[in-house]
Design an enzyme around this catalytic site. Sequence first.
Site, PDB file in Angstrom:
ATOM      1  N   GLU A  64       0.839  -1.349   0.109  1.00  0.00           N
ATOM      2  CA  GLU A  64      -0.112   0.037   0.027  1.00  0.00           C
ATOM      3  C   GLU A  64       0.828   1.391  -0.040  1.00  0.00           C
ATOM      4  O   GLU A  64       1.986   1.030   0.101  1.00  0.00           O
ATOM      5  CB  GLU A  64      -0.939   0.040   1.201  1.00  0.00           C
ATOM      6  CG  GLU A  64      -1.967  -1.464   1.070  1.00  0.00           C
ATOM      7  CD  GLU A  64      -2.980  -1.149   2.094  1.00  0.00           C
ATOM      8  OE1 GLU A  64      -2.816  -0.588   3.007  1.00  0.00           O
ATOM      9  OE2 GLU A  64      -3.963  -2.146   1.835  1.00  0.00           O
ATOM     10  N   GLU A  68      -1.470 -10.163  -6.082  1.00  0.00           N
ATOM     11  CA  GLU A  68      -1.695 -11.164  -7.437  1.00  0.00           C
ATOM     12  C   GLU A  68      -0.858 -10.394  -8.388  1.00  0.00           C
ATOM     13  O   GLU A  68       0.007 -11.079  -9.024  1.00  0.00           O
ATOM     14  CB  GLU A  68      -3.219 -11.244  -7.680  1.00  0.00           C
ATOM     15  CG  GLU A  68      -4.187 -11.987  -6.875  1.00  0.00           C
ATOM     16  CD  GLU A  68      -4.708 -11.380  -6.065  1.00  0.00           C
ATOM     17  OE1 GLU A  68      -4.100 -10.175  -5.364  1.00  0.00           O
ATOM     18  OE2 GLU A  68      -5.913 -11.384  -5.568  1.00  0.00           O
ATOM     19  N   CYS A 108      -9.593  -9.296  -7.223  1.00  0.00           N
ATOM     20  CA  CYS A 108     -10.407  -7.912  -7.505  1.00  0.00           C
ATOM     21  C   CYS A 108     -10.325  -7.785  -9.288  1.00  0.00           C
ATOM     22  O   CYS A 108      -9.609  -8.599  -9.751  1.00  0.00           O
ATOM     23  CB  CYS A 108      -9.644  -6.558  -6.984  1.00  0.00           C
ATOM     24  SG  CYS A 108      -8.278  -5.950  -7.906  1.00  0.00           S
TER      25      CYS A 108
END
Length: 145
Positions: free
Chosen positions: A53, A64, A102
């Site tokens: 992050e 991923e 996602c």
Amino acid sequence: MTAAGAIGAIDRQALIEQAAAARQRAYAPYSRMTVGAALLCGDGRIFCGCNIENAAFAPSLCAERVAFAQAIAAGCREFRAIAVSGGPAGQPSGGAAEFAPCGVCRQMMAEFCADDFVILVGGAGSGEFTLAELLPHKFGPEQLG
Ligand code: THU
């Protein structure tokens, strides 16, 4: 071929374990959701990633895509399966915290992976999908001729 038959039990177990280990290296001070991923290449190599992050939020990377970046930079272009392990920091993966990759990560998979690419989720690999199941009607390289 079904997803269950696409990779062997040894590969499956190795991917799940390595995703859990990669999760321990996550840098997630903002969401406090730690994620690890282990990606099995066509030549048998496994590359790992964790989420990274950023204080500016938008530059943050999912586990991923970090795993794909590592593998691609090492020369891999064929991929068989990925395991994803994650959840709130300090809690085991899976259960109520179970999630699938996602949409941005699914699109990264669409660039490099066939429809039968296997996606293991839920920490113990309790969920098993193909890319075609998670991203039907994908937009991929073939659309650009
Ligand atoms: N995240 C992943 O690493 N992979 C996913 O498939 C879903 C979300 C990360 C991104 C962010 O650091 C945190 O989880 C919360 O969204």
